[in-house]
Write a protein that holds these residues in place. Structure first.
Motif, PDB file in Angstrom:
ATOM      1  N   PRO A   1       1.942  -4.901 -11.064  1.00  0.00           N
ATOM      2  CA  PRO A   1       1.093  -3.737 -10.764  1.00  0.00           C
ATOM      3  C   PRO A   1      -0.099  -4.076  -9.874  1.00  0.00           C
ATOM      4  N   ALA A   2      -0.642  -5.285 -10.026  1.00  0.00           N
ATOM      5  CA  ALA A   2      -1.823  -5.667  -9.259  1.00  0.00           C
ATOM      6  C   ALA A   2      -1.536  -5.833  -7.772  1.00  0.00           C
ATOM      7  N   SER A   3      -0.243  -5.897  -7.396  1.00  0.00           N
ATOM      8  CA  SER A   3       0.106  -6.067  -5.982  1.00  0.00           C
ATOM      9  C   SER A   3       0.141  -4.738  -5.234  1.00  0.00           C
ATOM     10  N   VAL A   4      -0.046  -3.627  -5.948  1.00  0.00           N
ATOM     11  CA  VAL A   4       0.079  -2.298  -5.350  1.00  0.00           C
ATOM     12  C   VAL A   4      -1.265  -1.581  -5.343  1.00  0.00           C
ATOM     13  N   ILE A   5      -1.571  -0.931  -4.225  1.00  0.00           N
ATOM     14  CA  ILE A   5      -2.718  -0.048  -4.160  1.00  0.00           C
ATOM     15  C   ILE A   5      -2.240   1.324  -3.697  1.00  0.00           C
ATOM     16  N   VAL A   6      -2.608   2.354  -4.436  1.00  0.00           N
ATOM     17  CA  VAL A   6      -2.253   3.733  -4.111  1.00  0.00           C
ATOM     18  C   VAL A   6      -3.447   4.382  -3.421  1.00  0.00           C
ATOM     19  N   VAL A   7      -3.220   4.891  -2.225  1.00  0.00           N
ATOM     20  CA  VAL A   7      -4.285   5.562  -1.489  1.00  0.00           C
ATOM     21  C   VAL A   7      -4.016   7.056  -1.509  1.00  0.00           C
ATOM     22  N   ASP A   8      -4.835   7.777  -2.237  1.00  0.00           N
ATOM     23  CA  ASP A   8      -4.690   9.225  -2.355  1.00  0.00           C
ATOM     24  C   ASP A   8      -5.973   9.764  -2.981  1.00  0.00           C
ATOM     25  N   PRO A   9      -6.651  10.720  -2.321  1.00  0.00           N
ATOM     26  CA  PRO A   9      -7.883  11.254  -2.913  1.00  0.00           C
ATOM     27  C   PRO A   9      -7.637  12.010  -4.211  1.00  0.00           C
TER      28      PRO A   9
ATOM     29  N   LEU B   1       0.855  -1.190   0.000  1.00  0.00           N
ATOM     30  CA  LEU B   1       0.000   0.000   0.000  1.00  0.00           C
ATOM     31  C   LEU B   1       0.888   1.236   0.000  1.00  0.00           C
ATOM     32  N   LEU B   2       0.696   2.097  -0.981  1.00  0.00           N
ATOM     33  CA  LEU B   2       1.417   3.359  -1.065  1.00  0.00           C
ATOM     34  C   LEU B   2       0.477   4.469  -0.646  1.00  0.00           C
ATOM     35  N   LEU B   3       0.759   5.092   0.491  1.00  0.00           N
ATOM     36  CA  LEU B   3      -0.067   6.192   0.986  1.00  0.00           C
ATOM     37  C   LEU B   3       0.541   7.505   0.508  1.00  0.00           C
ATOM     38  N   GLY B   4      -0.054   8.086  -0.537  1.00  0.00           N
ATOM     39  CA  GLY B   4       0.445   9.323  -1.109  1.00  0.00           C
ATOM     40  C   GLY B   4       0.930   9.104  -2.529  1.00  0.00           C
TER      41      GLY B   4
ATOM     42  N   GLU C   1      -2.743  12.908  10.780  1.00  0.00           N
ATOM     43  CA  GLU C   1      -4.103  12.596  10.358  1.00  0.00           C
ATOM     44  C   GLU C   1      -4.141  11.383   9.434  1.00  0.00           C
ATOM     45  N   ALA C   2      -3.136  11.259   8.583  1.00  0.00           N
ATOM     46  CA  ALA C   2      -3.153  10.210   7.555  1.00  0.00           C
ATOM     47  C   ALA C   2      -2.958   8.813   8.111  1.00  0.00           C
ATOM     48  N   VAL C   3      -2.116   8.667   9.156  1.00  0.00           N
ATOM     49  CA  VAL C   3      -1.788   7.312   9.615  1.00  0.00           C
ATOM     50  C   VAL C   3      -2.857   6.710  10.516  1.00  0.00           C
ATOM     51  N   GLY C   4      -3.752   7.539  11.040  1.00  0.00           N
ATOM     52  CA  GLY C   4      -4.766   7.030  11.961  1.00  0.00           C
ATOM     53  C   GLY C   4      -5.529   5.820  11.454  1.00  0.00           C
ATOM     54  N   PRO C   5      -6.086   5.894  10.242  1.00  0.00           N
ATOM     55  CA  PRO C   5      -6.891   4.769   9.736  1.00  0.00           C
ATOM     56  C   PRO C   5      -6.069   3.577   9.237  1.00  0.00           C
ATOM     57  N   LEU C   6      -4.743   3.661   9.292  1.00  0.00           N
ATOM     58  CA  LEU C   6      -3.916   2.620   8.682  1.00  0.00           C
ATOM     59  C   LEU C   6      -4.014   1.274   9.391  1.00  0.00           C
TER      60      LEU C   6
ATOM     61  N   ARG D   1      -3.838  -0.495  -8.524  1.00  0.00           N
ATOM     62  CA  ARG D   1      -5.152  -0.102  -8.000  1.00  0.00           C
ATOM     63  C   ARG D   1      -5.089   1.261  -7.333  1.00  0.00           C
ATOM     64  N   HIS D   2      -6.240   1.921  -7.272  1.00  0.00           N
ATOM     65  CA  HIS D   2      -6.316   3.237  -6.646  1.00  0.00           C
ATOM     66  C   HIS D   2      -7.513   3.281  -5.710  1.00  0.00           C
ATOM     67  N   ALA D   3      -7.326   3.919  -4.552  1.00  0.00           N
ATOM     68  CA  ALA D   3      -8.420   4.117  -3.605  1.00  0.00           C
ATOM     69  C   ALA D   3      -8.296   5.506  -3.006  1.00  0.00           C
ATOM     70  N   ALA D   4      -9.439   6.124  -2.734  1.00  0.00           N
ATOM     71  CA  ALA D   4      -9.436   7.447  -2.122  1.00  0.00           C
ATOM     72  C   ALA D   4      -9.256   7.359  -0.613  1.00  0.00           C
ATOM     73  N   ALA D   5      -9.579   6.199  -0.038  1.00  0.00           N
ATOM     74  CA  ALA D   5      -9.443   5.994   1.406  1.00  0.00           C
ATOM     75  C   ALA D   5      -8.772   4.647   1.651  1.00  0.00           C
ATOM     76  N   ILE D   6      -8.237   4.481   2.849  1.00  0.00           N
ATOM     77  CA  ILE D   6      -7.507   3.253   3.191  1.00  0.00           C
ATOM     78  C   ILE D   6      -8.459   2.069   3.249  1.00  0.00           C
ATOM     79  N   PRO D   7      -8.194   1.020   2.477  1.00  0.00           N
ATOM     80  CA  PRO D   7      -9.085  -0.141   2.453  1.00  0.00           C
ATOM     81  C   PRO D   7      -8.875  -1.031   3.679  1.00  0.00           C
ATOM     82  N   ALA D   8      -9.895  -1.743   4.050  1.00  0.00           N
ATOM     83  CA  ALA D   8      -9.813  -2.643   5.210  1.00  0.00           C
ATOM     84  C   ALA D   8      -9.350  -4.019   4.753  1.00  0.00           C
ATOM     85  N   GLU D   9      -8.173  -4.063   4.152  1.00  0.00           N
ATOM     86  CA  GLU D   9      -7.588  -5.337   3.746  1.00  0.00           C
ATOM     87  C   GLU D   9      -6.121  -5.339   4.153  1.00  0.00           C
ATOM     88  N   PRO D  10      -5.629  -6.425   4.726  1.00  0.00           N
ATOM     89  CA  PRO D  10      -4.264  -6.452   5.274  1.00  0.00           C
ATOM     90  C   PRO D  10      -3.201  -6.310   4.186  1.00  0.00           C
TER      91      PRO D  10
END
Length: 278
Positions: A36-44, A14-17, A83-88, A59-68
């Protein structure tokens, strides 16, 4: 060491940012063979430059997904980190490796918010945007040989990686290589301005400065000689270069002394940021 694409220990990442630095690392990983399928980018609001990578399967997500996730890379701005690390935690297991590339964010800061887990604090620099950076790295005591090798595989996609023994050294690296590109850009800027003052047309002076600084840098990388010897190779006795270096090397306020003061100031500021001082 195998590239990140050949490292079986990378797993789910998971890449946050998805800004400049996060995007630069991601492009390096994909170019190095990471699935590429092994990476999810979390950034609105990820950089538009990442669109081709999303088309390839990142993959791209606007919020942190609930998957390990096996690895979490923190590439958000330091002032956004709290603020960003709270939901991690929803995306972590006890063994999830955390790698932060944010200046001034300490291992203790991350452990306090994410719990006791393997944490690496890394300091890349902006030439990573073209795969020519260098990164300093420090890991807590939970970062063993396998995790260190995995971290190196990820970080070296943007350039060489230098591991240090103490976290305090990361502040020193920040002052030398983290901030260092700005010192080089200032040198090019000053050289071009000096050329204009000497009578050159501004655009020509800037082209000369850009290529001189870039070419000298490439020569240092490719040569086995130390920079001091490369300098001596250019300096003929009683020649033009010697005349200029006498000005730059004066004892009071010469370039080396100015650089010592500059790096010391950057190190002090890095230490202040690490202590949470605004």
């Amino acid at each position: 060491m195998p590239g990140v694409g050949q490292s079986a220990s990378v797993g789910r990442l998971l890449l946050l940012g998805g800004g400049n630095m996060g995007g630069a690392m991601l492009r390096g990983w994909i170019a190095d063979g990471l699935d590429p399928a092994s990476v999810i980018v979390v950034d609105p609001r990820p950089s538009e430059a990442l669109a081709p990578l999303f088309e390839k399967g990142v993959r791209h997500a606007a919020a942190i997904p609930a998957e390990p996730q096996d690895i979490v890379i923190l590439a958000v701005k330091p002032q956004m980190m709290d603020e960003a690390v709270g939901p991690l935690r929803a995306a972590m297991t006890r063994d999830t490796l955390v790698i932060s590339v944010a200046a001034g964010i300490t291992v203790a800061f991350l452990e306090a918010r994410l719990g006791r887990r393997p944490v690496v604090r890394a300091m890349p620099n902006t030439p990573a945007l073209i795969g020519r950076g260098i990164t300093g790295a420090y890991g807590n005591d939970l970062v063993g040989g396998t995790l260190r090798a995995t971290t190196t595989a990820l970080l070296k996609a943007s350039g060489p990686v230098e591991w240090v023994h103490t976290e305090a050294e990361i502040d020193m690296i920040t002052a030398v290589s983290g901030s260092g590109p700005a010192y080089v850009f200032l040198l090019a800027e000053a050289l071009a301005e000096a050329g204009v003052a000497a009578g050159l047309e501004p655009a020509l002076a800037m082209r000369l400065a850009r290529h001189t600084v870039a070419g000298a840098g490439e020569l240092m990388i490719r040569s086995e000689e130390e920079p001091a010897q490369l300098r001596r190779n250019v300096t003929s006795p009683k020649g033009t270069t010697e005349a200029a270096l006498k000005v730059l090397s004066v004892d009071d306020g010469g370039l080396k002394e100015l650089m010592r003061h500059a790096v010391a100031a950057a190190k002090r500021r890095a230490e202040e940021l690490s202590r949470g001082e605004a």
